[in-house]
Design a protein around this motif. Sequence first.
Motif, short mmCIF file in Angstrom:
data_model
loop_
_atom_site.label_atom_id
_atom_site.label_comp_id
_atom_site.label_asym_id
_atom_site.label_seq_id
_atom_site.Cartn_x
_atom_site.Cartn_y
_atom_site.Cartn_z
N VAL A 39 -10.46 -8.95 20.86
CA VAL A 39 -9.44 -8.74 19.84
C VAL A 39 -9.11 -10.07 19.18
N GLN A 40 -8.80 -10.01 17.89
CA GLN A 40 -8.36 -11.18 17.14
C GLN A 40 -6.97 -10.91 16.59
N PHE A 41 -6.21 -11.98 16.41
CA PHE A 41 -4.90 -11.92 15.74
C PHE A 41 -3.89 -11.03 16.46
N ALA A 42 -3.91 -11.05 17.80
CA ALA A 42 -2.95 -10.30 18.61
C ALA A 42 -1.68 -11.13 18.79
N ALA A 43 -0.62 -10.48 19.27
CA ALA A 43 0.66 -11.14 19.57
C ALA A 43 0.91 -11.01 21.07
N GLY A 44 1.68 -11.92 21.63
CA GLY A 44 1.93 -11.86 23.06
C GLY A 44 3.25 -12.47 23.46
N GLY A 45 3.54 -12.31 24.73
CA GLY A 45 4.75 -12.84 25.34
C GLY A 45 4.75 -12.44 26.80
N THR A 46 5.89 -12.56 27.45
CA THR A 46 6.00 -12.15 28.85
C THR A 46 7.12 -11.14 29.01
N LEU A 47 6.91 -10.22 29.93
CA LEU A 47 7.93 -9.26 30.35
C LEU A 47 8.00 -9.32 31.86
N GLY A 48 9.16 -9.65 32.38
CA GLY A 48 9.31 -9.76 33.83
C GLY A 48 8.35 -10.77 34.44
N LYS A 50 5.35 -11.33 33.48
CA LYS A 50 3.96 -10.89 33.33
C LYS A 50 3.52 -11.01 31.88
N PRO A 51 2.35 -11.61 31.62
CA PRO A 51 1.86 -11.70 30.25
C PRO A 51 1.57 -10.33 29.65
N VAL A 52 1.94 -10.18 28.38
CA VAL A 52 1.67 -8.95 27.62
C VAL A 52 1.03 -9.38 26.30
N ILE A 53 -0.05 -8.68 25.91
CA ILE A 53 -0.72 -8.94 24.64
C ILE A 53 -0.80 -7.63 23.88
N CYS A 54 -0.36 -7.64 22.61
CA CYS A 54 -0.27 -6.43 21.80
C CYS A 54 -0.95 -6.60 20.45
N GLY A 55 -1.53 -5.48 19.99
CA GLY A 55 -2.04 -5.41 18.63
C GLY A 55 -3.27 -6.26 18.40
N CYS A 70 -1.10 -2.27 23.72
CA CYS A 70 -0.53 -3.40 24.45
C CYS A 70 -1.08 -3.37 25.88
N TYR A 71 -1.43 -4.54 26.39
CA TYR A 71 -1.95 -4.69 27.74
C TYR A 71 -1.07 -5.67 28.51
N ILE A 72 -0.96 -5.45 29.82
CA ILE A 72 -0.15 -6.32 30.68
C ILE A 72 -1.02 -6.81 31.83
N TYR A 73 -0.76 -8.04 32.27
CA TYR A 73 -1.48 -8.63 33.39
C TYR A 73 -0.59 -8.56 34.62
N ASP A 74 -1.06 -7.90 35.67
CA ASP A 74 -0.23 -7.68 36.87
C ASP A 74 -0.45 -8.71 37.97
N GLY A 75 -1.16 -9.77 37.67
CA GLY A 75 -1.45 -10.79 38.68
C GLY A 75 -2.88 -10.69 39.20
N ALA A 76 -3.54 -9.56 38.90
CA ALA A 76 -4.92 -9.37 39.34
C ALA A 76 -5.81 -8.86 38.20
N THR A 77 -5.29 -7.93 37.40
CA THR A 77 -6.10 -7.33 36.34
C THR A 77 -5.24 -7.05 35.10
N TRP A 78 -5.91 -6.92 33.96
CA TRP A 78 -5.27 -6.46 32.73
C TRP A 78 -5.35 -4.94 32.72
N SER A 79 -4.26 -4.29 32.33
CA SER A 79 -4.28 -2.83 32.21
C SER A 79 -3.48 -2.41 30.98
N PHE A 80 -3.85 -1.23 30.46
CA PHE A 80 -3.12 -0.68 29.32
C PHE A 80 -1.66 -0.51 29.71
N PHE A 81 -0.75 -0.91 28.81
CA PHE A 81 0.69 -0.88 29.08
C PHE A 81 1.39 0.16 28.22
#
Length: 108
Positions: A39-48, A50-55, A70-81
């Motif tokens: 993906v290119q030109f996505a936005a991100g931040g953290t929730l709790g 945990k990194p989150v990348i959207c769009g 939007c995907y979230i990283y749980d400490g082991a893998t990226w998953s659809f959020f």
Amino acid sequence: MLVATGAAFNNSRQNEIEVLDMSKDSLHCSNLPAFPTEVQFAAGGTLGGKPVICGGIVESASNLIPTNACYIYDGATWSFFTNMIHKRQGAIGVPMDEQTLWVLGKQF
């Protein structure tokens, strides 16, 4: 700091997530697992914490199309959020608190 997704200088699309430790001279830490999509030109931040990348924009059938995923990283893998209401690319992510990430701008 995470440096995530985007386009390399040779114009190839990437799904690499690089971790930088701004308090160390070397800066580089171990990278996180690859992002699930290129993906290119996505936005991100953290929730709790945990990194989150959207769009962003993804390639489909040789076309670049905006996405709302939007995907979230749980400490082991990226998953659809979740999906955002609107598809966005080139937006900015602003964490407001531990449960709210604003993704602003560049609506499609």
